[in-house]
Design an enzyme around this catalytic site. Structure first.
Site, PDB file in Angstrom:
ATOM      1  N   ALA A 240      25.816  20.834  71.607  1.00  0.00           N
ATOM      2  CA  ALA A 240      26.116  20.591  73.021  1.00  0.00           C
ATOM      3  C   ALA A 240      25.557  19.227  73.386  1.00  0.00           C
ATOM      4  O   ALA A 240      24.807  18.608  72.632  1.00  0.00           O
ATOM      5  CB  ALA A 240      25.510  21.671  73.912  1.00  0.00           C
ATOM      6  N   LYS A 241      25.922  18.752  74.559  1.00  0.00           N
ATOM      7  CA  LYS A 241      25.349  17.510  75.085  1.00  0.00           C
ATOM      8  C   LYS A 241      25.572  17.484  76.585  1.00  0.00           C
ATOM      9  O   LYS A 241      26.521  18.092  77.103  1.00  0.00           O
ATOM     10  CB  LYS A 241      26.016  16.282  74.446  1.00  0.00           C
TER      11      LYS A 241
END
Length: 397
Positions: free
Chosen positions: A84-85
């Site tokens: 994720a980011k």
């Protein structure tokens, strides 16, 4: 890898993408609306994991690519996490601590249903730090109860881990040292240039200097500093902390910050933003080995030209994996409600980094492919196998 088109589509597609708009009362009394993002790429191997960056250039496309990078990085390092980011489009250098705190808490309001200790665990990234992670933990805990495992990279007092602050840079130094061993070279007979002097670049340079490597040039967003006899990294770090940049540091000669990339050295370590090595400067590079401490520091159109110039690249998903590795250790400690000692952290970090390095080297040599392709083959294969075992993706034949 002989992946079919349907499987490639699954691997290329983000699981979830969120855009939020965050109104924040600024110190002058006016309200500004900021844009924020969180992209969850793939969680087949475990909860989503990835940093949160504050930068004027943040966009959804940027965050989408970085989230995918995290999936492959976690898989390569054998961490039971997905990718994720997150990011907020802002310039934190123009904001007060109070404004940053209010912005951070608004981000938690906007993403609170997505993040969580078993869902998605943010961490520090560009222009974010332990203090900001503490605000996230506090705001999330107000809604869900005491939840130290919702973020990593927190202050020690709030459940953070020993060794997390310098983990990415220390991991870089471990990979450089392992490469020197492979070349049968002593680090005290090598030189390095570190482009970028934030958390990652500073600690990479610092730990390399502790190992005996002569760091002959560093740079931040303002200036570059060179000294062919070697820089005092601790002194440079103190200067930047006091003055906000390396400008005026007396331990070397000042040059334009982009010139350090082409300064003569054995090991070039770009540690800041993407695409800093490109068609306009790659022919001037004097290093033979590039260690990607930043994510994507080499322009993809330029990279195919580097082998012809005699330049070897060790890829980002290997080199800068120390940060997410110790983030994983912190998450485990939060789940256990038990804090590990520093020596355990360093031992486990080195074991993880060296194992991944050795796997990449072995596959690259066996199949006569680049280290980047070898790293991706290893990472993608682990994700694919996990998907098949869970029944999330089944090839139809």
């Amino acid at each position: 890898m002989s992946l079919d088109s349907e499987l490639r589509q699954w691997l290329n597609t983000s699981f979830r993408e969120l855009s939020v708009r965050m109104p924040v009362r600024m110190d002058d009394g006016n309200v500004r609306v900021f844009s924020g993002y969180r992209v969850q790429h793939n969680n087949v191997r475990g909860p989503h994991k990835g940093g949160l960056r504050y930068h004027p250039g943040v966009s959804l496309g940027d965050v989408r690519g970085l989230a995918a990078w995290m999936t492959w990085k976690c898989a390569l390092l054998d961490l039971p996490l997905g990718g994720a980011k997150g990011g907020i489009t802002c310039n934190p250098k123009d904001m007060s601590p109070g404004e940053l705190e209010r912005l951070t808490r608004e981000y938690v309001h906007g993403t609170g249903d997505l993040i969580g200790p078993l869902k998605d665990i943010p961490a520090p990234d560009i222009n974010t730090n332990a203090r900001i992670m503490g605000w996230i933990m506090d705001e999330y805990s107000k809604r869900q109860g005491y939840s130290p495992g919702v973020v990593t990279g927190k202050p020690i007092e709030l459940g953070g881990s020993h060794g997390r602050e310098d983990a990415t840079g220390r991991g870089v130094s471990m990979i450089v040292s392992r490469w020197a061993d492979k070349e049968n070279r002593r680090l005290d007979q090598t030189t390095a240039v570190v482009q970028g002097f934030g958390n990652v670049g500073y600690h990479a340079a610092l730990h390399l200097s502790y190992l005996g490597c002569r760091v002959v040039a560093v740079s931040d967003s303002v200036t570059g500093i060179i000294n062919k006899h070697g820089l005092d990294i601790e002194a440079a770090g103190r200067h930047k902390k006091k003055n906000g940049s390396l400008a005026g540091f007396a331990g070397g000669d000042s040059v334009p910050q982009d010139e350090v990339l082409t300064f003569k050295c054995d090991y070039l370590i770009p540690s800041a933003l993407q695409n800093v090595i490109h068609g306009g400067n790659f022919e001037k590079l004097q290093a033979r080995i590039i260690f990607e401490a930043a994510n994507g520091p080499i322009c993809p159109y330029t990279e195919p030209k580097l082998p012809g110039a005699g330049i070897t690249v060790l890829p980002d998903i290997l080199v800068n994996g120390g940060g997410v590795t110790v983030s994983y250790f912190e998450w485990v400690q939060n789940i256990q409600h038990f804090q590990w000692k520093s020596d355990i952290i360093q031992k486990e970090l080195q074991s993880t980094m060296h194992r991944a390095f050795d796997q990449v080297m072995a596959l690259a040599e066996k199949r006569n492919i680049s280290f980047r392709i070898a790293a991706y083959i290893l990472a993608i294969d682990k994700v694919v196998r996990a998907g098949h075992l869970r029944g999330i993706y089944q090839t139809q034949h």
